[in-house]
Write an enzyme that holds these catalytic residues in place. Structure first.
Site, PDB file in Angstrom:
ATOM      1  N   THR A 187      40.608  -6.944  15.070  1.00  0.00           N
ATOM      2  CA  THR A 187      42.066  -6.938  15.232  1.00  0.00           C
ATOM      3  C   THR A 187      42.358  -6.848  16.729  1.00  0.00           C
ATOM      4  O   THR A 187      41.496  -6.421  17.496  1.00  0.00           O
ATOM      5  CB  THR A 187      42.697  -5.719  14.528  1.00  0.00           C
ATOM      6  OG1 THR A 187      42.157  -4.542  15.139  1.00  0.00           O
ATOM      7  CG2 THR A 187      42.366  -5.702  13.047  1.00  0.00           C
ATOM      8  N   GLU A 332      43.295  -8.196   8.398  1.00  0.00           N
ATOM      9  CA  GLU A 332      42.716  -7.376   7.324  1.00  0.00           C
ATOM     10  C   GLU A 332      42.863  -8.033   5.954  1.00  0.00           C
ATOM     11  O   GLU A 332      42.363  -7.533   4.963  1.00  0.00           O
ATOM     12  CB  GLU A 332      43.394  -5.996   7.300  1.00  0.00           C
ATOM     13  CG  GLU A 332      43.024  -5.085   8.467  1.00  0.00           C
ATOM     14  CD  GLU A 332      43.919  -5.279   9.684  1.00  0.00           C
ATOM     15  OE1 GLU A 332      44.529  -6.368   9.817  1.00  0.00           O
ATOM     16  OE2 GLU A 332      44.002  -4.351  10.508  1.00  0.00           O
ATOM     17  N   TRP A 450      67.391   3.069  10.265  1.00  0.00           N
ATOM     18  CA  TRP A 450      66.531   2.050  10.836  1.00  0.00           C
ATOM     19  C   TRP A 450      67.288   0.766  11.113  1.00  0.00           C
ATOM     20  O   TRP A 450      68.075   0.296  10.287  1.00  0.00           O
ATOM     21  CB  TRP A 450      65.395   1.710   9.853  1.00  0.00           C
ATOM     22  CG  TRP A 450      64.360   2.775   9.778  1.00  0.00           C
ATOM     23  CD1 TRP A 450      64.407   4.010  10.356  1.00  0.00           C
ATOM     24  CD2 TRP A 450      63.124   2.692   9.076  1.00  0.00           C
ATOM     25  NE1 TRP A 450      63.277   4.712  10.050  1.00  0.00           N
ATOM     26  CE2 TRP A 450      62.463   3.935   9.269  1.00  0.00           C
ATOM     27  CE3 TRP A 450      62.499   1.713   8.309  1.00  0.00           C
ATOM     28  CZ2 TRP A 450      61.214   4.207   8.721  1.00  0.00           C
ATOM     29  CZ3 TRP A 450      61.266   1.989   7.758  1.00  0.00           C
ATOM     30  CH2 TRP A 450      60.623   3.218   7.964  1.00  0.00           C
TER      31      TRP A 450
HETATM   32  P1  ADP Z   1      47.464  -8.428  15.282  1.00  0.00           P
HETATM   33  O1  ADP Z   1      48.809  -9.017  15.558  1.00  0.00           O
HETATM   34  O2  ADP Z   1      47.466  -6.927  15.226  1.00  0.00           O
HETATM   35  O3  ADP Z   1      46.348  -9.069  16.001  1.00  0.00           O
HETATM   36  P2  ADP Z   1      47.296  -9.937  12.915  1.00  0.00           P
HETATM   37  O4  ADP Z   1      47.157 -11.202  13.638  1.00  0.00           O
HETATM   38  O5  ADP Z   1      46.440  -9.639  11.784  1.00  0.00           O
HETATM   39  O6  ADP Z   1      47.070  -8.748  13.818  1.00  0.00           O
HETATM   40  O7  ADP Z   1      48.802  -9.733  12.595  1.00  0.00           O
HETATM   41  C1  ADP Z   1      49.275  -9.161  11.431  1.00  0.00           C
HETATM   42  C2  ADP Z   1      50.706  -8.776  11.588  1.00  0.00           C
HETATM   43  O8  ADP Z   1      51.477  -9.877  12.068  1.00  0.00           O
HETATM   44  C3  ADP Z   1      51.362  -8.383  10.303  1.00  0.00           C
HETATM   45  O9  ADP Z   1      51.042  -7.069   9.942  1.00  0.00           O
HETATM   46  C4  ADP Z   1      52.824  -8.583  10.638  1.00  0.00           C
HETATM   47  O10 ADP Z   1      53.345  -7.498  11.388  1.00  0.00           O
HETATM   48  C5  ADP Z   1      52.804  -9.772  11.552  1.00  0.00           C
HETATM   49  N1  ADP Z   1      53.140 -10.991  10.806  1.00  0.00           N
HETATM   50  C6  ADP Z   1      52.304 -11.913  10.307  1.00  0.00           C
HETATM   51  N2  ADP Z   1      52.985 -12.903   9.710  1.00  0.00           N
HETATM   52  C7  ADP Z   1      54.300 -12.592   9.810  1.00  0.00           C
HETATM   53  C8  ADP Z   1      55.522 -13.202   9.377  1.00  0.00           C
HETATM   54  N3  ADP Z   1      55.544 -14.357   8.725  1.00  0.00           N
HETATM   55  N4  ADP Z   1      56.666 -12.559   9.657  1.00  0.00           N
HETATM   56  C9  ADP Z   1      56.687 -11.381  10.313  1.00  0.00           C
HETATM   57  N5  ADP Z   1      55.581 -10.770  10.756  1.00  0.00           N
HETATM   58  C10 ADP Z   1      54.396 -11.362  10.510  1.00  0.00           C
END
Ligand code: ADP
Length: 548
Positions: A187, A332, A450
């Site tokens: 991550t 994840e 919020w």
């Molecule tokens: P990181 O950004 O921590 O590297 P990821 O690429 O796994 O990890 O990102 C996951 C996160 O990205 C999700 O938990 C969410 O917050 C955000 N995310 C992914 N797709 C969407 C979406 N379509 N709309 C809003 N948020 C999103």
């Protein structure tokens, strides 16, 4: 009583074996770092993946050993996807946009035995090579003629094409248990050190089946797929597995992720489906707009990774006839959890109503279950109003981080099932469509209530002068926090704070309106192309709102 069907483990090698046998002549086209366009087929990729597996065995790489890549989307990287995992080793895709210190940290943490890299990353390799503890083999993904002139700086540097040329490809993919580890992805570590997510062969094959379904990416043998999402970002959302499984043509854009390079490939190769994060599409749309172009074959594009602004969904559909599949997931989750496909009742709805469905993060794909819970951990209703922490479970969702980093992350329910807490805050409509209102760490808490920053950003992004907008919490003496809108304007566009705030009128509850707007030259983007709101929060930590 057991069923009487064949026992066959779900292995990644079976995907390329299938493609070789049933779609052998289907093309894989890559824009190479060498600068040219390279064409190959599934048959050749399968053959060369076997050569990779042989070469790894000769280098002493064993079952379960981690093999790292630092590479763009390209055919050699794909050969490694199959050669490494297929042989029983673990493919560790490293994000080259990480800081060298982080790359050293994760290479050590993963105990990588070998590192394969694209020539673009030669300077980065030189910065990390002397510092990693376990990497024994460094392999430049090129032929001898393209080895860096100063290759001698890294004694023992190997050449990918030489390695393959020494193998005859007569290799039978080994059979092992389907829960064997196949690949590893860290991550981004916006908070603390990056954590490893270790996928299995079984989780990967099941995720691929689900991702190909019509209401997800919807890919078949007549499609041509171009993953803009990098192969170092959650296995390009599964597309490098999905294309051989379905027999779709695959187009790999290499380092050319600017609007012009992408558009040229879309048109010259007849791309029908694509996938990427919103910031990439912004560049592409800006290029297409500015040059009065159209997409002649593109029909669908999956957008996720961060919220896709509804204005972008509308533009794709109205101006270019491209249907956006808004999807949500995370590293994840392999990554796909939800996709915004219609249900039957939406078919006859108005364009506006349908757009509202497309703008949600979508409904759960089979295999993934989700729920929202309140602060007391109790499940909240799916009424489209209540918002809470989003939890998920399913066969391609992480149960523990690599080497147990952070302990057991799962939250048990009354039946003893573990749920993975996503860190996202969401609501779910009665029809089962999920809407992310925020990441829990980005939520703005105003007077105990919020405010969802994503809603505010989506509205700002619909303004014609706005290129990118981030909404963050700024300190407030009375309300604790109030929204501050940080805006990057489109080149040459003009807009004032007053214009922008007026733009929110009637679109949200009045008390949600940002207290102030600041204009910046650039919004920091992270290693996967997402806005880094934590950096903005640091930058504006001492900001005094005019309302304070
Ligand atoms: P990181 O950004 O921590 O590297 P990821 O690429 O796994 O990890 O990102 C996951 C996160 O990205 C999700 O938990 C969410 O917050 C955000 N995310 C992914 N797709 C969407 C979406 N379509 N709309 C809003 N948020 C999103």
């Amino acid at each position: 009583m057991y069923g009487q069907m064949m026992q066959q483990p779900l292995l990644i090698s079976s995907l390329i074996v299938h493609a070789e046998r049933h779609h052998g002549d289907r093309e894989v086209v890559s824009r190479r770092v060498e600068g040219d366009i390279h064409r190959t087929t599934y048959k050749q990729i399968a053959q060369r993946a076997r050569q990779v597996a042989q070469a790894l065995a000769n280098l002493g790489v064993c079952l379960g050993d981690r093999v790292a890549t630092l590479a763009w989307n390209g055919y050699r990287h794909m050969e490694l996807y199959y050669g490494v995992s297929g042989s029983g080793a673990v493919l560790h895709t490293v994000n080259p946009r990480l800081h060298p210190d982080q790359i050293v940290y994760i290479a050590d943490h993963a105990e990588d035995q070998a590192m394969f890299f694209d020539l673009t990353f030669w300077p980065l390799i030189q910065a990390v090579a002397g510092r990693t503890k376990t990497v024994k083999h460094w392999v430049a993904m090129c032929d001898r003629a393209h080895l860096p002139a100063d290759a001698a700086k890294l004694p023992g540097l190997l050449c990918y094409e030489d390695l393959l040329a020494a193998q005859d490809g007569r290799y039978a993919w080994p059979e092992f248990e389907e829960n064997t580890a196949s690949s590893l992805c860290y991550t981004s570590g916006t908070t603390g050190n990056p954590k490893g997510v270790l996928y299995s062969h079984r989780s990967t094959v099941l995720h691929t089946l689900a991702a190909a379904l019509p209401d997800c990416l919807g890919v078949g043998a007549t499609d041509c797929v171009l993953p803009v999402v990098p192969m170092f970002h959650v296995n390009s959302w599964g597309i490098v597995y999905l294309a051989p499984m379905t027999g779709a043509k695959l187009v790999l854009p290499g380092p050319g992720l600017d609007g012009k390079s992408l558009y040229e490939l879309f048109e010259s190769e007849g791309v029908t489906v694509s996938a990427g994060v919103p910031t990439v599409w912004q560049g592409l749309l800006a290029y297409v707009d500015a040059n009065g172009l159209k997409f002649s074959t593109m029909r669908r594009s999956a957008i996720g990774g961060s919220a896709c602004p509804p204005a972008m969904i509308r533009k794709f559909l109205d101006d270019y006839g491209v249907r956006v599949i808004h999807a949500w997931g995370m590293t994840e989750m392999s990554p796909i959890g939800t996709a915004a496909a219609f249900k039957v009742q939406h078919v006859t709805q108005t364009a506006e109503q349908r757009l509202a469905v497309m703008a949600t993060q979508g409904r759960a794909v089979y295999g993934v279950d989700m729920k929202i819970v309140g602060e007391d951990g109790k499940e909240l209703p799916w009424d489209g109003q209540a918002s809470g922490d989003l939890l998920v479970r399913g066969p391609w969702i992480l149960s523990r981080y690599f080497k147990d980093e952070g302990g057991n992350p799962l939250v048990p329910d009354a039946d003893g099932h573990g749920w993975f807490p996503t860190g996202d805050v969401a609501k779910i409509s009665p029809e089962g469509y999920m809407i992310i209102t925020d990441r829990s760490k980005d939520v703005i808490k105003s007077g105990g209530e919020w405010i969802g920053s994503i809603d505010l950003e989506n509205i700002a992004m619909a303004h014609p002068a706005v290129a990118m907008a981030a909404c963050i919490a700024a300190k407030h003496p009375k309300w604790d926090e109030r929204p501050l809108l940080v805006v990057m304007k489109k080149p040459g566009a003009e807009v004032t704070k007053e214009d922008l705030l007026a733009f929110f009128e009637g679109k949200i509850a009045k008390w949600w309106t940002p207290d102030d707007v600041v204009f910046v030259d650039a919004i920091p983007l992270g290693a996967t192309g997402k806005m880094q709101k934590n950096k903005l929060r640091d930058q504006f930590r001492e900001y005094t709102l005019p309302t304070a």
